[in-house]
Scaffold this active site. Structure first.
Site, mmCIF file in Angstrom:
data_model
loop_
_atom_site.group_PDB
_atom_site.id
_atom_site.type_symbol
_atom_site.label_atom_id
_atom_site.label_comp_id
_atom_site.label_asym_id
_atom_site.label_seq_id
_atom_site.Cartn_x
_atom_site.Cartn_y
_atom_site.Cartn_z
ATOM 1 N N CYS A 133 0.551 -1.102 -0.384
ATOM 2 C CA CYS A 133 0.181 0.074 0.132
ATOM 3 C C CYS A 133 1.095 1.092 0.186
ATOM 4 O O CYS A 133 1.198 1.475 0.694
ATOM 5 C CB CYS A 133 -1.053 -0.101 0.908
ATOM 6 S SG CYS A 133 -2.257 1.022 1.061
ATOM 7 N N CYS A 136 -0.293 3.887 2.088
ATOM 8 C CA CYS A 136 -0.400 3.853 3.290
ATOM 9 C C CYS A 136 1.460 4.817 3.605
ATOM 10 O O CYS A 136 1.587 4.717 4.755
ATOM 11 C CB CYS A 136 -0.547 2.362 3.856
ATOM 12 S SG CYS A 136 -2.117 1.311 3.309
ATOM 13 N N ASP A 137 2.272 3.551 3.267
ATOM 14 C CA ASP A 137 3.508 3.406 3.615
ATOM 15 C C ASP A 137 4.948 4.277 3.122
ATOM 16 O O ASP A 137 5.794 4.364 3.384
ATOM 17 C CB ASP A 137 4.209 2.579 3.670
ATOM 18 C CG ASP A 137 2.861 1.364 4.337
ATOM 19 O OD1 ASP A 137 2.788 2.097 5.685
ATOM 20 O OD2 ASP A 137 3.154 0.150 4.306
#
Ligand code: NAP
Length: 309
Positions: A133, A136-137
């Site tokens: 992701c 997300c990261d």
């Protein structure tokens, strides 16, 4: 008989549980194979609204469960192995221990799992530079080379997004032609920060000894030759697999995703069965969109149950 059974305890299932519990439906929530869902497999979550400093995925899901339980939701660590759905009738669910449950309404919120490469180094370095992701990261990897694996729209989108952070983005694709849409291909091919490694698959993710990703060993699909490419993160974008095998033949699926005939509602092809989150969404796949879908599934289920009384 249960009024409402919610299958899944990711953001979709637990948000449905909060809403249904506050509507006095006393929902029974079945946690499934990954209690708390995909967020419990990540570390910090920085894009869930309301947490200015970010929150650990596990803590976020733990808080959601406590919130649902506070209003009367019951959470059981159970896996559903079989369902028998009847439009507008009694919905039957069999659990892995053999127990059978009956419910007036069901919310399917079983999520999806990212497709993985299936190599040992990927497991060893998961959350230590390997992620599925970018949203997300990605922000954890500033000014370092970042690899993205895949050639579909997700990979192209993630590669473009990651150019905001990485010093360079290396797109690894197993063929000599991208699968993604023409417009996305054009953007990627024109972006000076993205380099494509064509006809290549990841043989090994390097960095196990260091405890974080230091590079990838690529295998040329034509010559079989190996070459090492330094990078500090590897984002997999090789598709997702919705967790819906158990519903095949019981509710309409398309490419494994639960079909929502009216995309503005959470109703499935079976009256009394609703769906929310990544098991029915291949486009957004975010915790917050799943939570929103869980909210509407609970409201739809509540209205369905009220109309039957
Ligand atoms: P996808 O279209 O199925 O693409 C998966 C990619 O991963 C393909 O390029 C495939 O290679 C590659 N791949 C699969 N298994 C692999 C493996 N084991 N090793 C190496 N490579 C592997 O999946 P997606 O990109 O997640 O997209 C899913 C759907 O969502 C699509 O319909 C897509 O258009 C849509 N989507 C749209 C947008 C947008 O419009 N902005 C954004 C994201 C997703 P091959 O090409 O060789 O098969």
């Amino acid at each position: 008989m249960e009024k409402l059974v919610i299958i899944g305890t990711g953001p979709a299932g637990l948000t449905a549980a909060v809403y249904a519990a506050r509507a006095n439906l006393e929902p029974l929530v079945l946690a499934g194979e990954v209690p708390g869902g995909q967020l419990t497999q990540t570390t910090e979550v920085e894009n869930y609204p309301g947490f200015a400093e970010g929150i650990l995925g596990f803590d976020l899901m733990d808080a959601m469960q406590q919130q649902a339980e506070r209003f009367g939701a019951r959470v059981r660590n159970e896996i559903v192995t079989k369902v028998a759905f009847t439009p507008g009738g009694v919905q039957k669910l069999t659990l892995s221990g053999g127990e059978t449950l009956e419910a007036e309404a069901v919310v399917i919120a079983t999520g999806a799992r990212p497709r993985k490469l299936g190599i040992p180094s990927e497991e060893a370095l998961w959350t230590k530079g390997v992620s599925s992701c970018a949203t997300c990261d990605g922000a954890f990897f500033r000014n370092v080379p970042i690899a993205v694996v895949g050639g579909g729209d997700s990979a192209l989108e993630e590669a473009l997004f990651l150019t905001r952070f990485g010093s360079e983005v290396i797109l690894v694709h197993r063929r000599d032609e991208l699968r993604g849409s023409k417009i996305m291909q054009d953007r990627v091919l024109k972006n000076g920060k993205i380099r494509i490694e064509w006809n290549a698959v990841v043989d090994t993710i390097l960095g196990e000894d260091e405890g974080h990703v230091t590079g990838i060993r690529l295998k040329d699909t034509k010559s079989g030759e190996l070459r090492d490419v330094p990078c500090n993160a590897v984002f997999l974008a090789i598709g997702h697999i919705p967790n819906t095998d158990v519903f095949a033949g019981q509710v309409e699926l398309a490419d494994g995703y639960v079909v929502l005939p009216d995309p503005d509602r959470s109703l499935t092809s079976v009256e009394g069965v609703f769906a929310a989150g990544d098991c029915s969404d291949h486009v957004y796949r975010q915790a917050i969109t799943a939570a929103g879908m869980g909210c509407r599934a609970a409201i739809d289920a509540e209205r369905y149950l009220a109309a039957r009384e």
